[in-house]
Design a protein around this motif. Structure first.
Motif, PDB file in Angstrom:
ATOM      1  N   SER A  84       0.830  -1.211   0.000  1.00 15.23           N
ATOM      2  CA  SER A  84       0.000   0.000   0.000  1.00 15.23           C
ATOM      3  C   SER A  84       0.866   1.264   0.000  1.00 15.23           C
ATOM      4  O   SER A  84       0.467   2.282  -0.556  1.00 15.23           O
ATOM      5  N   LYS A  87       1.701   2.026  -3.537  1.00 16.46           N
ATOM      6  CA  LYS A  87       0.513   2.577  -4.209  1.00 16.46           C
ATOM      7  C   LYS A  87       0.344   4.045  -3.844  1.00 16.46           C
ATOM      8  O   LYS A  87       0.073   4.883  -4.700  1.00 16.46           O
ATOM      9  N   ALA A  88       0.508   4.327  -2.551  1.00 15.79           N
ATOM     10  CA  ALA A  88       0.362   5.714  -2.101  1.00 15.79           C
ATOM     11  C   ALA A  88       1.422   6.601  -2.741  1.00 15.79           C
ATOM     12  O   ALA A  88       1.138   7.737  -3.147  1.00 15.79           O
ATOM     13  N   LEU A  90       2.920   6.101  -5.630  1.00 16.21           N
ATOM     14  CA  LEU A  90       2.613   6.256  -7.050  1.00 16.21           C
ATOM     15  C   LEU A  90       1.460   7.227  -7.259  1.00 16.21           C
ATOM     16  O   LEU A  90       1.519   8.090  -8.137  1.00 16.21           O
ATOM     17  N   THR A  91       0.400   7.096  -6.472  1.00 13.49           N
ATOM     18  CA  THR A  91      -0.726   8.021  -6.628  1.00 13.49           C
ATOM     19  C   THR A  91      -0.319   9.427  -6.195  1.00 13.49           C
ATOM     20  O   THR A  91      -0.772  10.403  -6.779  1.00 13.49           O
ATOM     21  N   GLU A  93       2.662  10.727  -6.564  1.00 14.29           N
ATOM     22  CA  GLU A  93       3.447  11.288  -7.661  1.00 14.29           C
ATOM     23  C   GLU A  93       2.543  11.740  -8.798  1.00 14.29           C
ATOM     24  O   GLU A  93       2.747  12.797  -9.386  1.00 14.29           O
ATOM     25  N   GLU A  94       1.526  10.941  -9.079  1.00 13.91           N
ATOM     26  CA  GLU A  94       0.593  11.310 -10.142  1.00 13.91           C
ATOM     27  C   GLU A  94      -0.152  12.582  -9.775  1.00 13.91           C
ATOM     28  O   GLU A  94      -0.335  13.471 -10.602  1.00 13.91           O
ATOM     29  N   GLN A  95      -0.566  12.669  -8.515  1.00 21.92           N
ATOM     30  CA  GLN A  95      -1.264  13.877  -8.064  1.00 21.92           C
ATOM     31  C   GLN A  95      -0.321  15.070  -8.098  1.00 21.92           C
ATOM     32  O   GLN A  95      -0.703  16.169  -8.476  1.00 21.92           O
TER      33      GLN A  95
END
Length: 118
Positions: A84, A87-88, A90-91, A93-95
């Motif tokens: 997790s 995932k956090a 990666l999300t 970085e995308e944000q």
């Protein structure tokens, strides 16, 4: 009064500077003061080195914990699981990229508005 030694005339008495008569108590006190200052410098140096060692030890512990965390993540990914935390990240970085793009667009819009107004 003069002696001839090896073809040279030698005057009686000592050559060079004559030793000044130094008060033994003053000399002893200066020696003690110097020793006190030396011990104080040594103590400060050891304190500095001990602090340096402890800070480096803390850094080593933190890095070992981080390494252990990465090992756990790799083991989980080898088993086909995505942790997790990753995932956090990666999300996040995308944000972050989306926020950077929106800020760039907003700045571009402001500069266009400023350049069109006289």
């Amino acid at each position: 009064p003069f002696q001839v030694v090896g073809g040279k005339v030698k005057k009686p008495g000592k050559r060079g500077r004559k030793p000044a008569k130094i008060d033994l108590k003053a000399k002893l006190e200066r020696s003690r003061q110097s020793a006190r200052e030396c011990r104080a410098r040594k103590k400060l140096r050891y304190q500095y080195l001990e602090e340096l060692v402890s800070s480096r030890e803390r850094a080593i512990c933190a890095l070992r914990e981080e390494l252990e965390m990465y090992k756990q993540w790799c083991m989980a990914m080898d088993q086909g699981k995505i942790p997790s935390e990753i995932k956090a990240l990666l999300t996040g970085e995308e944000q972050g990229k989306a926020q950077q793009n929106s800020v760039k667009l907003a700045k571009a819009g402001k500069t266009e508005a400023n350049s069109s107004n006289p």
